[in-house]
Design a protein around this motif. Structure first.
Motif, short mmCIF file in Angstrom:
data_model
loop_
_atom_site.label_atom_id
_atom_site.label_comp_id
_atom_site.label_asym_id
_atom_site.label_seq_id
_atom_site.Cartn_x
_atom_site.Cartn_y
_atom_site.Cartn_z
N HIS A 11 0.81 -1.21 0.00
CA HIS A 11 0.00 0.00 0.00
C HIS A 11 0.83 1.25 0.00
O HIS A 11 0.34 2.34 0.28
N LYS B 77 -16.37 -1.57 0.55
CA LYS B 77 -14.97 -1.31 0.24
C LYS B 77 -14.16 -1.19 1.53
O LYS B 77 -13.09 -1.78 1.66
N GLU B 81 -11.03 -3.51 3.20
CA GLU B 81 -9.73 -3.05 3.70
C GLU B 81 -9.46 -3.66 5.08
O GLU B 81 -8.33 -4.06 5.38
N HIS B 84 -8.34 -7.09 4.37
CA HIS B 84 -6.95 -7.12 3.91
C HIS B 84 -5.99 -7.06 5.10
O HIS B 84 -5.00 -7.78 5.15
N ASP B 135 -5.92 3.16 -4.82
CA ASP B 135 -6.04 1.71 -5.00
C ASP B 135 -5.34 1.29 -6.28
O ASP B 135 -4.77 0.19 -6.35
N GLU B 164 -9.14 -5.87 -4.99
CA GLU B 164 -8.74 -4.50 -5.33
C GLU B 164 -9.37 -4.01 -6.63
O GLU B 164 -9.60 -2.82 -6.82
N HIS B 167 -12.32 -2.19 -6.01
CA HIS B 167 -12.05 -0.89 -5.39
C HIS B 167 -11.75 0.16 -6.46
O HIS B 167 -12.23 1.29 -6.40
FE LIG Z 1 -8.24 -1.29 -1.70
#
Ligand SMILES: [Fe+2]
Ligand SMILES: [Fe+2]
Lengths: 120, 323
Positions: A11, B77, B81, B84, B135, B164, B167
Motif C-alpha cells: 500500500h 470497500k 480493507e 486485507h 487503490d 482491489e 475498489h
Molecule cells: Fe483497496
C-alpha cells in the motif's frame, strides 16, 4: 535523503530502518489462534485459507465467515485451534518421506506394456 | 511454531538459497535467515497497518455518501480493507509475531503505515480519486507481490488483488458520474486529482538510486520490480484514464516520450514524503489517536468474550466429569 524508505508493503512506501519487529510475546493474554479451512463448492475438499483469533469455536466460525467468505467463496467452513494441529517437522522431511522415495513400482509408468495392447 | 531443523547451519542456508534460486516458496516452518524473517515481518506488518489505517479517510464519508447505493459500495470497500489487514496480520503471525503486539507497535508509532493515509478526505470526489489512483497505485505494487518468495504473504496478496479490482472500478465509476454532472462537480473532481496525484506517485517510494534496501529484497524474491519501474507503469496506465475522465494531471513535465515508449514525468517532493511518513503530515496524529481509541475502547469486549469462553469451557469440563 531517503536511504531508509522503500515501497515495500503493497500500500505504499514505508520506512525500512528503525522499525521494531516484535518478539511474539504480547503484553496481555490474547484469544487463541484458529486455522481456517473453506470448501469452495460442493465436490471440492476444504482448503486452508488462513488464520484468525477468536475467544471460542463459535466466534471463530463467525469471524471466518466475515474475513474469508465475503464474496461467496465458500459453502462450508472448518475452524480448528492451531494448537490442535500436529504437523510433520521440516527436520524430519527427508527421512519422514523417504519410504515413498524408492517405491517406483507404485506408479503405473513403472510397467512396460507392448503398445498394441489396448485399454491399459 | 519453532523451527526444529537440526541440520548444520551451512546446509540450512544452502537449502534456503536453493529454494529461492528455483523460484519456489519459503513456508513458515522452513529455516530462513534472520534478516529475511525480519524484513518480512516489517513489510507485512506495515502493509497490514496501512490497510487498517486506510479505513479512516474513506470511513469519513460513509455517513455522507449521496445515495444508498454509494453508501453500500463504500461500506463494502472499507470492510474489504479491514479484511486485507486481517489476511496480512495472519501472514505476519506465521513468522512468529502476534497481531496484538503488532497493533501495540502501530499505536506507539514504532511501526509505520503508508504516507498516503495521512492526507485528509476533504470532498466526496476524494472517495472516487482514492479508488482510482490510490487503490490503482496499490494494485501496481501488489500484483507482483502475488509471486513473493514467502508463501503465506503471496497467498494473502492473491486474495487481496482479487478484491482491489472492485475498489478501483467503483472509484472510477463514481468519478465518471461526477464528470458527467454539473460544472461544480467537474471542478470538484479536478481539485481532488490535483491534491492526490503527487502523493499517489510517492506511494512507490524514492527513486531507485535512493533505495539501497530494494536490492536485497529483490535478491530474496520478496520484491520483483524496482520503485521506478512500478511508478512508470502507474503513470503510463493513469494518463489515458485521466483523458477518459477529462481531467488534467497536475504535472507540467508529464509528456509522452516516443524514444522510451513511456511518459516522462516530474519529480515528486521527497522532502514532503519524508516529513509525512515521519509524522508531520496533515492527519498523522488524528489517525493514530483514532486507532488507539478504537483499540482501547474495544478492550472490555475482548476481555468479556474471553471470560465467557473460559466459563463455557469450565462448564463443559464439569458436565464431562459428571456424565
Ligand atoms: Fe483497496
Ligand atoms: Fe486494500
Amino acid at each position: 535523503m531517503s536511504e531508509d524508505f522503500t515501497a515495500e508493503g503493497g500500500h505504499g512506501a514505508v520506512p525500512t530502518e528503525g522499525v521494531e519487529t516484535g518478539q511474539g510475546k504480547p503484553a496481555r493474554r490474547t484469544w487463541p489462534l484458529y486455522e481456517v479451512f473453506v470448501r469452495g463448492k460442493r465436490g471440492l475438499n476444504h482448503v486452508h485459507v488462513g488464520s484468525l483469533h477468536a475467544a471460542d469455536d463459535e466466534m471463530a466460525l463467525h469471524n471466518a465467515r466475515d474475513v474469508y467468505t465475503r464474496r461467496n467463496e465458500g459453502v462450508s467452513i472448518w475452524v480448528v485451534k492451531a494448537d490442535h494441529i500436529t504437523a510433520s517437522s521440516p527436520a524430519e522431511k527427508d527421512p519422514f518421506f523417504a519410504p515413498a522415495g524408492d517405491k517406483v513400482y507404485r506408479h503405473p509408468t513403472f510397467y512396460a506394456i507392448p503398445e498394441e495392447v489396448p485399454h491399459l | 511454531m519453532t523451527v526444529t531443523d537440526e541440520r548444520p547451519h551451512h546446509a540450512l542456508e544452502e537449502g534456503f538459497d536453493a529454494t529461492i534460486a528455483a523460484d519456489q516458496r519459503i513456508e513458515p516452518r522452513d529455516w530462513m535467515p534472520e534478516a529475511y524473517r525480519k524484513t518480512l515481518i516489517r513489510q507485512i506488518a506495515q502493509h497490514a497497518h496501512s490497510e487498517i489505517i486506510g479505513m479512516q479517510p474513506e470511513g469519513n464519508w460513509i455517513l455522507r455518501a449521496p445515495s444508498l447505493r454509494r453508501k453500500a459500495i463504500l461500506l463494502a470497500k472499507v470492510q474489504d480493507e479491514a479484511g486485507h489487514g486481517m489476511y496480512l496480520y495472519a501472514a505476519a503471525e506465521t513468522l512468529g509475531v502476534d497481531r496484538e503486539e503488532l497493533t501495540e507497535k502501530l499505536i506507539e508509532s514504532k511501526q509505520k503505515y503508508s504516507s498516503i493515509f495521512n492526507y485528509p478526505t476533504l470532498t466526496y470526489a476524494d472517495i472516487g480519486v482514492i479508488g482510482w489512483l490510490v487503490d490503482g497505485a496499490a494494485i501496481c505494487n501488489q500484483v507482483p507481490l502475488c509471486r513473493c518468495s514467502y508463501g503465506p504473504y503471496a497467498r494473502a496478496m492473491i486474495r487481496i488483488c482479487k478484491e482491489e479490482s472492485f475498489h478501483q472500478r467503483q472509484g472510477f465509476e463514481l468519478l465518471l458520474a461526477m464528470v458527467n454532472g454539473t460544472d461544480a462537480q467537474r471542478e470538484m473532481v479536478q481539485e481532488s486529482v490535483n491534491r492526490w496525484w503527487w502523493p499517489s506517485l510517492m506511494m512507490f517510494g524514492p527513486p531507485d538510486d535512493d533505495s539501497p534496501n530494494s536490492a536485497q529484497s529483490m535478491a530474496w524474491g520478496i520484491k520483483r520490480h524496482t520503485n521506478d519501474e512500478l511508478r512508470q507503469r502507474f503513470v503510463d496506465m493513469s494518463v489515458p484514464q485521466a483523458a477518459a475522465l477529462g481531467v488534467t494531471l497536475p504535472d507540467p513535465d508529464l509528456v509522452w516520450n516516443d524514444e522510451r515508449q513511456a511518459h516522462d514525468y516530474g519529480e515528486p517532493d521527497w522532502a514532503e514524503f519524508k516529513a509525512v511518513i515521519a509524522g508531520s503530515g496533515p492527519a498523522n496524529a488524528q489517525r493514530i489517536a483514532h486507532r488507539r481509541r478504537a483499540h482501547e475502547n474495544g478492550a472490555w469486549v475482548r476481555e468479556a468474550a474471553q471470560a465467557f469462553a473460559d466459563k463455557q469451557q469450565a462448564a463443559d469440563k464439569h458436565a464431562g466429569a459428571t456424565a
